[in-house]
Design an enzyme around this catalytic site. Structure first.
Site, PDB file in Angstrom:
ATOM      1  N   GLU A  97       3.552 -26.818  63.464  1.00 53.08           N
ATOM      2  CA  GLU A  97       4.577 -27.203  62.459  1.00 53.08           C
ATOM      3  C   GLU A  97       6.024 -27.344  63.224  1.00 53.08           C
ATOM      4  O   GLU A  97       6.742 -28.257  62.827  1.00 53.08           O
ATOM      5  CB  GLU A  97       4.717 -26.387  61.118  1.00 53.08           C
ATOM      6  CG  GLU A  97       5.753 -27.116  60.220  1.00 53.08           C
ATOM      7  CD  GLU A  97       5.892 -26.222  58.849  1.00 53.08           C
ATOM      8  OE1 GLU A  97       6.363 -26.813  58.124  1.00 53.08           O
ATOM      9  OE2 GLU A  97       5.068 -25.060  58.866  1.00 53.08           O
ATOM     10  N   ASP A 105       0.350 -23.247  61.815  1.00 55.58           N
ATOM     11  CA  ASP A 105       1.677 -22.868  60.814  1.00 55.58           C
ATOM     12  C   ASP A 105       1.905 -21.478  60.994  1.00 55.58           C
ATOM     13  O   ASP A 105       1.305 -20.664  60.666  1.00 55.58           O
ATOM     14  CB  ASP A 105       1.222 -23.200  59.409  1.00 55.58           C
ATOM     15  CG  ASP A 105       2.611 -23.373  58.569  1.00 55.58           C
ATOM     16  OD1 ASP A 105       3.536 -22.920  59.161  1.00 55.58           O
ATOM     17  OD2 ASP A 105       2.412 -23.973  57.604  1.00 55.58           O
ATOM     18  N   ILE A 126       4.430 -19.662  59.931  1.00 53.23           N
ATOM     19  CA  ILE A 126       4.662 -19.010  58.583  1.00 53.23           C
ATOM     20  C   ILE A 126       4.485 -19.871  57.646  1.00 53.23           C
ATOM     21  O   ILE A 126       5.404 -20.794  57.366  1.00 53.23           O
ATOM     22  CB  ILE A 126       6.323 -18.654  58.434  1.00 53.23           C
ATOM     23  CG1 ILE A 126       6.666 -17.660  59.722  1.00 53.23           C
ATOM     24  CG2 ILE A 126       6.164 -17.626  57.165  1.00 53.23           C
ATOM     25  CD1 ILE A 126       7.933 -16.919  59.503  1.00 53.23           C
ATOM     26  N   ASP A 127       3.448 -19.955  56.920  1.00 57.45           N
ATOM     27  CA  ASP A 127       3.261 -20.738  55.755  1.00 57.45           C
ATOM     28  C   ASP A 127       3.471 -20.200  54.435  1.00 57.45           C
ATOM     29  O   ASP A 127       3.200 -18.998  54.207  1.00 57.45           O
ATOM     30  CB  ASP A 127       1.793 -21.370  55.468  1.00 57.45           C
ATOM     31  CG  ASP A 127       1.519 -22.106  54.304  1.00 57.45           C
ATOM     32  OD1 ASP A 127       1.959 -23.515  54.701  1.00 57.45           O
ATOM     33  OD2 ASP A 127       1.171 -21.791  53.325  1.00 57.45           O
ATOM     34  N   THR A 129       7.420 -20.252  54.090  1.00 57.44           N
ATOM     35  CA  THR A 129       8.839 -19.731  54.531  1.00 57.44           C
ATOM     36  C   THR A 129      10.088 -19.568  53.561  1.00 57.44           C
ATOM     37  O   THR A 129      10.704 -18.452  53.637  1.00 57.44           O
ATOM     38  CB  THR A 129       9.603 -20.897  55.545  1.00 57.44           C
ATOM     39  OG1 THR A 129       8.542 -21.110  56.744  1.00 57.44           O
ATOM     40  CG2 THR A 129      10.748 -20.409  56.186  1.00 57.44           C
ATOM     41  N   ASP A 134      -1.127 -27.071  57.141  1.00 54.00           N
ATOM     42  CA  ASP A 134      -1.232 -26.091  55.912  1.00 54.00           C
ATOM     43  C   ASP A 134      -2.701 -25.881  55.205  1.00 54.00           C
ATOM     44  O   ASP A 134      -2.898 -25.044  54.796  1.00 54.00           O
ATOM     45  CB  ASP A 134      -0.574 -27.037  54.909  1.00 54.00           C
ATOM     46  CG  ASP A 134       0.848 -27.372  54.878  1.00 54.00           C
ATOM     47  OD1 ASP A 134       1.543 -26.276  55.268  1.00 54.00           O
ATOM     48  OD2 ASP A 134       1.077 -28.645  54.881  1.00 54.00           O
TER      49      ASP A 134
END
Length: 286
Positions: free
Chosen positions: A78, A105, A107-108, A110, A233
């Site tokens: 990402e 990702d 940190i999905d 954030t 995601d």
């Protein structure tokens, strides 16, 4: 970790799944150690779409760990893509010919991370010729590792996962989101939420699509939908759900692929009813 996953897809003697697990766990612990200490908070697509130096550092860490084992593999993360849906679609298209593609990702969730709200995860998937074959989601706040390998089931903390058994929307707890795209995706998603709220047991919006998908796989949610998501995601979570016995499509009911942006994921039993309700209210995004 269940032994049945330890002898899966390999290249040169190295298990893709084990590398994904170790990488997700390492990145997750590092992210957790930085909680509350970040210094640079920036906007991406909108003031509702945040990024910190921890996101970027975690993606660099993940990329480096994976490339150490599989230097010839392609990588889609990402933080390496410009903000906005057009840039996301183009980045995926540019890598569409890759034999092996890691989709990450770092940190999905954030925004949750920034506020110290403990619903954020590391999501790592591996696609082979466009099909997801490994999916790992790690929740460092709860130390929960969700793992799936194509054809071998899905597991959390070493225990096999199975989707929930609800047969009707009215008996179902479902998840959704408030998309960062305030002009297009958000109004459509709100239309769906407003229409579905009276027709389900309740709706949860925890702020991490990947974690919602993992919860569908674990039977904690009966279903999930959201408009305007990206491949990073959904890729890992899509495999978790399929391997746990559930169903993932776009919001029109067409089969899931890496290019899907409007997603619907359920235990399978409520899939048609959810799709019909989204269609009736104009909440599919199509």
């Amino acid at each position: 970790m269940n032994d049945s996953l330890d002898n899966g897809y390999k290249l040169g003697g190295k298990s893709f799944t084990v590398v994904a697990i170790n990488t997700a766990a390492t990145a997750g612990e590092w992210i957790k150690s930085k909680l509350g200490t970040f210094s640079n908070l920036d906007y991406k697509y909108s003031p509702h779409d945040l990024v910190t130096e921890v996101d970027k550092g975690a993606e660099t860490l993940i990329r480096n760990l994976i490339s150490t084992h599989f230097p010839q593999h392609s990588f889609l993360g990402e933080e390496g893509v410009e903000p906005g849906p057009d840039a996301s679609a183009q980045a995926l298209a540019d890598l569409s010919d890759s034999e092996y593609l890691w989709i990450v990702d770092p940190i999905d969730g954030t925004t949750n991370y920034v506020h110290g709200f403990p619903f954020f995860v590391v999501s790592i998937a591996l696609a082979y010729k466009g099909e997801v074959i490994v999916g790992v989601i790690y929740d460092p706040s709860r130390d929960e590792l969700f793992v799936a390998e194509k054809g071998k089931g899905a597991y959390v903390k070493g225990k096999r996962m199975s989707v929930s058994a609800e047969n009707k929307l009215i008996d179902s707890l479902v998840g959704s989101g408030f998309p960062a795209d305030r002009n297009y995706a958000l109004p459509i998603n709100l239309t769906g939420i407003q229409a579905l709220a009276p027709k389900v047991r309740n709706i949860r919006v925890a702020g991490s699509a990947a974690l919602h998908l993992a919860y569908v796989a674990a039977g904690r949610l009966s279903g999930f939908w959201e408009i305007g998501l990206n491949s990073w995601d959904m890729a890992a979570g899509s495999l978790l759900i399929q391997e746990a016995g559930g169903k993932v499509t776009d919001t029109e009911g067409k089969p899931y692929s890496l290019g899907v942006r409007n997603v619907m994921a359920t235990n399978g039993n409520i899939h048609q009813e959810l799709q019909e309700e989204l269609g009736l209210c104009g909440g599919t995004g199509f």
